[in-house]
Design a protein around this motif. Structure first.
Motif, PDB file in Angstrom:
ATOM      1  N   THR A 167       0.849  -1.187   0.000  1.00 39.18           N
ATOM      2  CA  THR A 167       0.000   0.000   0.000  1.00 39.18           C
ATOM      3  C   THR A 167       0.893   1.248   0.000  1.00 39.18           C
ATOM      4  N   LEU A 168       0.308   2.356  -0.377  1.00 40.91           N
ATOM      5  CA  LEU A 168       1.057   3.613  -0.368  1.00 40.91           C
ATOM      6  C   LEU A 168       1.472   3.977   1.055  1.00 40.91           C
ATOM      7  N   GLU A 169       0.631   3.675   2.016  1.00 41.29           N
ATOM      8  CA  GLU A 169       0.947   3.954   3.417  1.00 41.29           C
ATOM      9  C   GLU A 169       2.176   3.166   3.865  1.00 41.29           C
TER      10      GLU A 169
ATOM     11  N   PHE B 109       3.061  13.369  -1.032  1.00 39.46           N
ATOM     12  CA  PHE B 109       3.481  12.154  -0.334  1.00 39.46           C
ATOM     13  C   PHE B 109       2.998  10.921  -1.092  1.00 39.46           C
ATOM     14  N   GLU B 110       1.714  10.920  -1.407  1.00 40.68           N
ATOM     15  CA  GLU B 110       1.145   9.784  -2.139  1.00 40.68           C
ATOM     16  C   GLU B 110       1.743   9.661  -3.530  1.00 40.68           C
ATOM     17  N   GLN B 111       1.975  10.788  -4.173  1.00 35.21           N
ATOM     18  CA  GLN B 111       2.534  10.780  -5.522  1.00 35.21           C
ATOM     19  C   GLN B 111       3.910  10.110  -5.535  1.00 35.21           C
ATOM     20  N   ILE B 112       4.766  10.490  -4.606  1.00 34.59           N
ATOM     21  CA  ILE B 112       6.113   9.917  -4.559  1.00 34.59           C
ATOM     22  C   ILE B 112       6.061   8.464  -4.090  1.00 34.59           C
ATOM     23  N   ALA B 113       5.130   8.141  -3.212  1.00 37.78           N
ATOM     24  CA  ALA B 113       4.970   6.742  -2.797  1.00 37.78           C
ATOM     25  C   ALA B 113       4.583   5.878  -3.991  1.00 37.78           C
ATOM     26  N   LEU B 114       3.678   6.373  -4.822  1.00 34.74           N
ATOM     27  CA  LEU B 114       3.277   5.651  -6.033  1.00 34.74           C
ATOM     28  C   LEU B 114       4.477   5.449  -6.953  1.00 34.74           C
TER      29      LEU B 114
ATOM     30  N   SER C 153      -8.304   2.000 -13.230  1.00 36.79           N
ATOM     31  CA  SER C 153      -8.117   1.931 -11.776  1.00 36.79           C
ATOM     32  C   SER C 153      -8.805   3.092 -11.084  1.00 36.79           C
ATOM     33  N   GLN C 154      -9.491   2.789 -10.001  1.00 37.25           N
ATOM     34  CA  GLN C 154     -10.283   3.787  -9.289  1.00 37.25           C
ATOM     35  C   GLN C 154      -9.487   4.606  -8.282  1.00 37.25           C
ATOM     36  N   ASP C 155      -8.420   4.025  -7.741  1.00 35.00           N
ATOM     37  CA  ASP C 155      -7.632   4.769  -6.760  1.00 35.00           C
ATOM     38  C   ASP C 155      -6.145   4.466  -6.951  1.00 35.00           C
ATOM     39  N   ASN C 156      -5.326   5.164  -6.194  1.00 34.36           N
ATOM     40  CA  ASN C 156      -3.869   5.074  -6.358  1.00 34.36           C
ATOM     41  C   ASN C 156      -3.310   3.699  -5.997  1.00 34.36           C
ATOM     42  N   THR C 157      -3.821   3.095  -4.931  1.00 33.37           N
ATOM     43  CA  THR C 157      -3.324   1.782  -4.520  1.00 33.37           C
ATOM     44  C   THR C 157      -3.692   0.718  -5.546  1.00 33.37           C
ATOM     45  N   GLU C 158      -4.902   0.776  -6.067  1.00 31.24           N
ATOM     46  CA  GLU C 158      -5.327  -0.166  -7.105  1.00 31.24           C
ATOM     47  C   GLU C 158      -4.469   0.009  -8.362  1.00 31.24           C
TER      48      GLU C 158
END
Length: 191
Positions: free
Chosen positions: A51-53, A81-86, A129-134
């Protein structure tokens, strides 16, 4: 987009590419580029994070995050944060930097075969894909089907644009969306 913003974005892409190289290039190649090799734990932790988390909690993510310009990190708030995690979560699945982009490689039929390495249904699911984790989960699967080959620079640029279009600039016209270009590239190379 201003000239200054484009220059900053190119700088960020360059930093991210350098970070990727530190994990995947040989010691000899890194010496030529004057890049220190990253600890092997970076790759291991990132690959295990689903997961991104979880990605945000890794040493590899923190290493990349603090290399990026502070003003760029602070733009759009916590969304960065989420962008770089992805990006970190996807790039750890690229083993070899090649000329072709992900969509082109996914659609291109292999020599002597009449099928693309990534089926149209799987590629369509990635784009929907509906969300970043997916999206990350599906992109990792596509990269695995491509044997870890992709153009790192183009993927970083495309993922940056995709993320912002999906999460910040939701009113981007269809003709300018990354998913539309990926779909066109996929089908162009699959024929």
């Amino acid at each position: 987009m201003s000239v200054q913003q484009k220059e900053q974005d190119l700088k960020v892409v360059s930093i991210i590419e350098r970070w990727w190289k530190s994990m995947f290039l040989s010691t000899i190649e890194l010496e030529k580029l004057n890049i220190y090799p990253a600890p092997t734990v970076f790759k291991a932790q990132l690959r295990r994070s689903s997961t991104l988390e979880a990605i945000v909690m890794t040493d590899g993510f923190r290493s990349l995050w603090f290399q990026l310009p502070q003003e760029w990190r602070e733009q759009y708030g916590e969304t960065r944060f989420e962008q770089i995690a992805l990006l970190a979560g996807a790039l750890v699945y690229i083993k070899q930097d090649v000329e072709q982009a992900v969509a082109e490689l996914a659609g291109q039929k292999e020599a002597g075969k009449d099928k693309s390495p990534v089926s149209p249904m799987r590629f369509s699911q990635l784009l929907e894909s509906q969300d970043n984790t997916e999206f990350l989960r599906r992109l990792r699967r596509v990269l695995a089907l491509l044997d870890g080959k992709a153009n790192v620079h183009r993927l970083v640029s495309d993922l940056n644009k995709w993320f912002l279009q999906k999460n910040v600039f939701k009113d981007t016209p269809s003709s300018k969306r990354v998913v539309v270009r990926w779909a066109m590239d996929y089908y162009k190379f699959s024929n």
